[in-house]
Design an enzyme around this catalytic site. Sequence first.
Site, PDB file in Angstrom:
ATOM      1  N   GLY A 239       0.756  -1.251   0.000  1.00 58.20           N
ATOM      2  CA  GLY A 239       0.000   0.000   0.000  1.00 58.20           C
ATOM      3  C   GLY A 239       0.779   1.290   0.000  1.00 58.20           C
ATOM      4  O   GLY A 239       0.200   2.365  -0.165  1.00 58.20           O
ATOM      5  N   PRO A 276       4.673  -5.578  -0.464  1.00 58.65           N
ATOM      6  CA  PRO A 276       4.753  -4.345  -1.255  1.00 58.65           C
ATOM      7  C   PRO A 276       4.737  -4.629  -2.749  1.00 58.65           C
ATOM      8  O   PRO A 276       5.296  -5.630  -3.214  1.00 58.65           O
ATOM      9  CB  PRO A 276       6.113  -3.771  -0.844  1.00 58.65           C
ATOM     10  N   ARG A 278       3.685  -1.627  -5.589  1.00 59.45           N
ATOM     11  CA  ARG A 278       3.996  -0.359  -6.246  1.00 59.45           C
ATOM     12  C   ARG A 278       5.287   0.287  -5.751  1.00 59.45           C
ATOM     13  O   ARG A 278       6.067   0.809  -6.555  1.00 59.45           O
ATOM     14  CB  ARG A 278       2.834   0.606  -6.016  1.00 59.45           C
ATOM     15  N   CYS A 345     -10.971   4.953 -29.244  1.00 58.69           N
ATOM     16  CA  CYS A 345     -12.193   5.720 -29.480  1.00 58.69           C
ATOM     17  C   CYS A 345     -13.009   5.922 -28.211  1.00 58.69           C
ATOM     18  O   CYS A 345     -14.121   5.404 -28.076  1.00 58.69           O
ATOM     19  CB  CYS A 345     -13.024   5.024 -30.549  1.00 58.69           C
ATOM     20  N   GLU A 346     -12.444   6.619 -27.261  1.00 59.39           N
ATOM     21  CA  GLU A 346     -13.126   6.961 -26.008  1.00 59.39           C
ATOM     22  C   GLU A 346     -12.547   8.285 -25.541  1.00 59.39           C
ATOM     23  O   GLU A 346     -11.326   8.471 -25.574  1.00 59.39           O
ATOM     24  CB  GLU A 346     -12.815   5.941 -24.908  1.00 59.39           C
ATOM     25  N   TYR A 374       1.298  -1.573 -12.100  1.00 59.70           N
ATOM     26  CA  TYR A 374      -0.079  -1.476 -12.599  1.00 59.70           C
ATOM     27  C   TYR A 374      -0.145  -0.795 -13.971  1.00 59.70           C
ATOM     28  O   TYR A 374      -1.075  -0.061 -14.267  1.00 59.70           O
ATOM     29  CB  TYR A 374      -0.971  -0.757 -11.564  1.00 59.70           C
TER      30      TYR A 374
HETATM   31  N1  LLP Z   1      -1.494  -7.148  -0.970  1.00 59.29           N
HETATM   32  C1  LLP Z   1      -2.784  -7.201  -1.346  1.00 59.29           C
HETATM   33  C2  LLP Z   1      -3.683  -8.161  -0.699  1.00 59.29           C
HETATM   34  C3  LLP Z   1      -3.248  -6.343  -2.355  1.00 59.29           C
HETATM   35  O1  LLP Z   1      -4.522  -6.401  -2.723  1.00 59.29           O
HETATM   36  C4  LLP Z   1      -2.360  -5.414  -2.960  1.00 59.29           C
HETATM   37  C5  LLP Z   1      -2.827  -4.516  -4.025  1.00 59.29           C
HETATM   38  C6  LLP Z   1      -1.012  -5.409  -2.544  1.00 59.29           C
HETATM   39  C7  LLP Z   1      -0.618  -6.273  -1.532  1.00 59.29           C
HETATM   40  C8  LLP Z   1       0.019  -4.492  -3.134  1.00 59.29           C
HETATM   41  O2  LLP Z   1      -0.280  -3.156  -2.902  1.00 59.29           O
HETATM   42  P1  LLP Z   1       0.735  -1.991  -3.341  1.00 59.29           P
HETATM   43  O3  LLP Z   1       1.961  -2.075  -2.449  1.00 59.29           O
HETATM   44  O4  LLP Z   1       1.076  -2.189  -4.755  1.00 59.29           O
HETATM   45  O5  LLP Z   1      -0.042  -0.745  -3.110  1.00 59.29           O
HETATM   46  N2  LLP Z   1      -4.566  -1.039  -9.937  1.00 59.29           N
HETATM   47  C9  LLP Z   1      -4.428  -0.084  -8.853  1.00 59.29           C
HETATM   48  C10 LLP Z   1      -3.841  -0.697  -7.606  1.00 59.29           C
HETATM   49  C11 LLP Z   1      -4.616  -1.867  -7.075  1.00 59.29           C
HETATM   50  C12 LLP Z   1      -3.954  -2.515  -5.898  1.00 59.29           C
HETATM   51  C13 LLP Z   1      -4.625  -3.791  -5.538  1.00 59.29           C
HETATM   52  N3  LLP Z   1      -4.044  -4.483  -4.437  1.00 59.29           N
HETATM   53  C14 LLP Z   1      -3.613   1.098  -9.327  1.00 59.29           C
HETATM   54  O6  LLP Z   1      -3.193   1.120 -10.490  1.00 59.29           O
HETATM   55  O7  LLP Z   1      -3.415   2.056  -8.573  1.00 59.29           O
END
Ligand code: LLP
Length: 420
Positions: A239, A276, A278, A345-346, A374
């Site tokens: 997150g 982690p 992102r 086309c959007e 992502y």
């Molecule tokens: N663990 C779980 C259970 C998750 O659902 C996620 C992300 C992560 C870890 C990793 O989270 P991060 O460290 O990457 O924030 N498509 C969206 C992001 C969706 C994230 C979904 N879950 C975007 O492009 O912002």
Amino acid sequence: MKEFYYKKGNLFAEEVKIKDVANHIKTPFYVYSKLAMERRFDQLKNSLGALRHRIFYSVKANSNVSVLKVFGSLGSGMDVVSLGEYDRAKAAGIAGKDIVFSGVGKTKYEIQSVIIGGIRQFNIESEPELNLINQVATEMDKVIDVSVRVNPEVDAKTHRKITTGTKSDKFGVSFENVKMMFEKGTEMKGVSFVGLDMHIGSQISTLNAFRLSFSRLRKMTLELKRSGYALSRLDVGGGIGIEHNLNGDSSIPIDSYSALLKDYFDDLDCEIELEPGRSLVGNAGILVASVIYPKLGDENNFLIIDAAMNDFLRPALYDARHQLLAVKKSSKKENGLFDIVGPVCESSDTFERSVNLPPMQSGDLVAFSSAGAYGAVMASEYNTRPLIPEVLVSDSLYAIIRERPSISEIIRRDKIPEWL
Ligand code: LLP
């Protein structure tokens, strides 16, 4: 060495000039820096210091097998949410004992398959899922480690489409239900309850939401321990947000995040699991595209580029803004406001509005920052636009790590029934 930078006005990834890559590979394509991934992983690892922990890179952020291999060789485990991601992790050489399986909708087939292949733990999201895992494991004469994902009821104050820890979200279970599931678990033969899990959302930019959810997780852990349950693992999810610019940092200093983990969990005698995504790959990647046409309008000017929402969905889906970069800096002055759009086309196929740009012409190269997470994973073939290549750079080397399929390959996947 720098990760992404300009030398004499030209954009580089490590020692590779982006223009040289574009001379060999048709735009659009993603470029990732191996060094950038390694640095971010090491930074997190080092900041955690003596805290007993394990990092499980969240495969969904960027699931290219080469990317997984980079993290695997740094000692990372993997957090997966589907059999596809599990198989990718395996293809990158990760052992089942180093993979945790999260997600709200694991199917029976997925559960069976990963039990056969080996799995460290399931993060359980509901009672029916617990029952199914127990049933499958019992039938296979196995005892599988499980953690329960608790919904800490914390608003992560991020985009509403990527928040997961509030009461109305589909994720996790309430603490009341966690206790009930632990109780039920004592009767179950196929599962061993090892801990709690949590993930409150993504692209989180302040420590407050983490502080609140960690303090709740700590309270719940202590309460369960008092009731006699032997918790040995706490999974705090992912997150951490990132700044959207070239070589951008995380929005929260990693040291402060790790200090918070130590404050809340160091004395609990649990292994802390992190997932982690992102923060490890987001700023390790850029998306490179070419200008197709500048289009001057009555009200707006448009820069039509060959990348589109199907290649990089974040701007259209979350109104995310990624820094637009010229691959070769212009000596000319900015002289007009442009909306940066793709050919799909959007109207939502818009990357940025009203950017002040120097004159641009067909063939000029541009790039978007912070596209390592992502980006490629959320791409589609909408408008029958083939998935775009991914390129990995290491020092002065670069290689295509995912090829662009041909249009005929895409069409061949469609079948015409004989009765048609
Ligand atoms: N663990 C779980 C259970 C998750 O659902 C996620 C992300 C992560 C870890 C990793 O989270 P991060 O460290 O990457 O924030 N498509 C969206 C992001 C969706 C994230 C979904 N879950 C975007 O492009 O912002």
